[in-house]
Design a protein around this motif. Sequence first.
Motif, PDB file in Angstrom:
ATOM      1  N   GLU A  38      36.449  32.667  44.313  1.00 56.25           N
ATOM      2  CA  GLU A  38      35.467  33.342  43.461  1.00 56.25           C
ATOM      3  C   GLU A  38      35.009  32.452  42.299  1.00 56.25           C
ATOM      4  OE1 GLU A  38      34.221  36.230  44.445  1.00 56.25           O
ATOM      5  OE2 GLU A  38      35.626  36.189  46.119  1.00 56.25           O
ATOM      6  N   GLY A  39      35.756  31.383  42.022  1.00 56.06           N
ATOM      7  CA  GLY A  39      35.391  30.483  40.931  1.00 56.06           C
ATOM      8  C   GLY A  39      35.440  31.156  39.574  1.00 56.06           C
ATOM      9  N   SER A  40      36.535  31.890  39.312  1.00 53.23           N
ATOM     10  CA  SER A  40      36.578  32.630  38.056  1.00 53.23           C
ATOM     11  C   SER A  40      37.909  32.595  37.315  1.00 53.23           C
ATOM     12  CB  SER A  40      36.199  34.091  38.319  1.00 53.23           C
ATOM     13  OG  SER A  40      37.128  34.674  39.209  1.00 53.23           O
ATOM     14  N   THR A  41      38.993  32.122  37.942  1.00 57.15           N
ATOM     15  CA  THR A  41      40.283  32.201  37.257  1.00 57.15           C
ATOM     16  C   THR A  41      41.108  30.921  37.255  1.00 57.15           C
ATOM     17  OG1 THR A  41      41.342  33.053  39.251  1.00 57.15           O
ATOM     18  CG2 THR A  41      40.549  34.680  37.673  1.00 57.15           C
ATOM     19  N   LYS A  42      40.919  30.030  38.195  1.00 58.12           N
ATOM     20  CA  LYS A  42      41.791  28.862  38.337  1.00 58.12           C
ATOM     21  C   LYS A  42      41.108  27.583  37.841  1.00 58.12           C
ATOM     22  CE  LYS A  42      45.216  30.840  40.717  1.00 58.12           C
ATOM     23  NZ  LYS A  42      46.613  30.645  40.592  1.00 58.12           N
ATOM     24  N   ALA A 125      47.926  29.515  48.309  1.00 60.38           N
ATOM     25  CA  ALA A 125      47.261  29.387  49.609  1.00 60.38           C
ATOM     26  C   ALA A 125      46.638  30.722  49.992  1.00 60.38           C
ATOM     27  CB  ALA A 125      48.250  28.945  50.668  1.00 60.38           C
ATOM     28  N   GLU A 126      45.356  30.709  50.284  1.00 57.35           N
ATOM     29  CA  GLU A 126      44.645  31.908  50.717  1.00 57.35           C
ATOM     30  C   GLU A 126      43.880  31.578  51.984  1.00 57.35           C
ATOM     31  OE1 GLU A 126      42.017  33.325  47.702  1.00 57.35           O
ATOM     32  OE2 GLU A 126      43.620  33.791  46.315  1.00 57.35           O
ATOM     33  N   ILE A 127      44.023  32.407  52.998  1.00 62.08           N
ATOM     34  CA  ILE A 127      43.273  32.207  54.234  1.00 62.08           C
ATOM     35  C   ILE A 127      41.966  32.965  54.107  1.00 62.08           C
ATOM     36  CG2 ILE A 127      43.247  32.612  56.713  1.00 62.08           C
ATOM     37  CD1 ILE A 127      46.286  32.481  56.644  1.00 62.08           C
ATOM     38  N   GLU A 157      36.785  39.982  58.972  1.00 56.76           N
ATOM     39  CA  GLU A 157      35.918  39.814  57.800  1.00 56.76           C
ATOM     40  C   GLU A 157      36.064  40.980  56.833  1.00 56.76           C
ATOM     41  OE1 GLU A 157      31.878  38.567  58.364  1.00 56.76           O
ATOM     42  OE2 GLU A 157      32.436  37.307  60.068  1.00 56.76           O
ATOM     43  N   ILE A 158      36.156  42.194  57.370  1.00 58.96           N
ATOM     44  CA  ILE A 158      36.312  43.378  56.510  1.00 58.96           C
ATOM     45  C   ILE A 158      37.645  43.304  55.752  1.00 58.96           C
ATOM     46  CG2 ILE A 158      36.692  45.881  56.535  1.00 58.96           C
ATOM     47  CD1 ILE A 158      34.635  45.951  58.888  1.00 58.96           C
ATOM     48  N   ILE A 159      38.712  42.909  56.433  1.00 62.03           N
ATOM     49  CA  ILE A 159      40.030  42.794  55.794  1.00 62.03           C
ATOM     50  C   ILE A 159      39.977  41.780  54.655  1.00 62.03           C
ATOM     51  CG2 ILE A 159      42.399  42.008  56.138  1.00 62.03           C
ATOM     52  CD1 ILE A 159      42.168  43.221  59.007  1.00 62.03           C
ATOM     53  N   PHE A 160      39.369  40.609  54.897  1.00 61.09           N
ATOM     54  CA  PHE A 160      39.321  39.585  53.865  1.00 61.09           C
ATOM     55  C   PHE A 160      38.443  39.994  52.697  1.00 61.09           C
ATOM     56  CE2 PHE A 160      40.947  36.683  57.166  1.00 61.09           C
ATOM     57  CZ  PHE A 160      41.998  36.152  56.439  1.00 61.09           C
ATOM     58  N   LYS A 161      37.367  40.709  52.943  1.00 62.57           N
ATOM     59  CA  LYS A 161      36.481  41.131  51.854  1.00 62.57           C
ATOM     60  C   LYS A 161      37.105  42.210  50.997  1.00 62.57           C
ATOM     61  CE  LYS A 161      32.189  39.783  54.062  1.00 62.57           C
ATOM     62  NZ  LYS A 161      30.962  40.224  54.694  1.00 62.57           N
TER      63      LYS A 161
END
Length: 163
Positions: A38-42, A125-127, A157-161
């Motif tokens: 997301e480019g917001s915390t790390k 690590a995030e898949i 895709e639904i699970i990851f979103k």
Amino acid sequence: MSEKHLVCQGALCKCNFGTTPDKLKVLTQSKRYINDKEGSTKLMATNKDMGASNFEKNTFGPCKMQPIPGGGFKPCQIVVSTWSGFYEKITLQDNNGKALLEDSKATCPIGGQDCITIINHGQIAEISVQNLKNANKEVLAELLPFVELEDKEEEVEIIFKSN
């Protein structure tokens, strides 16, 4: 760099003379993110992340280098004066800082040279769906023999979103 991780916001650090770890806060730049889809915390940590407020609690607990007469120790107040062991080949334009590595160390005026070490670099690590699309199908079939991912791409895709 030989398989060393870059350090980011939330990395867990400890001092040789303290009792509890603390999490690193990146305050010297606000544009360069790593390990964060997301480019917001790390935010990426650099050797310019120094001073007295670069940690969440700003303490490693009682400091064994500061005994109190009668017993006990004064509370640690983290002050990073320099970092060593950073990666020379990455320089951020924002702060002219060099990337910290998981084996980088910090110096505190009270604890001395390299007394602060990094316990965990902060990356996770995030898949993602794209990882699954790019993966070798034969390898996935070996790792997940009872899952047919080709037929379930929309469900994946639904699970990851939702996470």
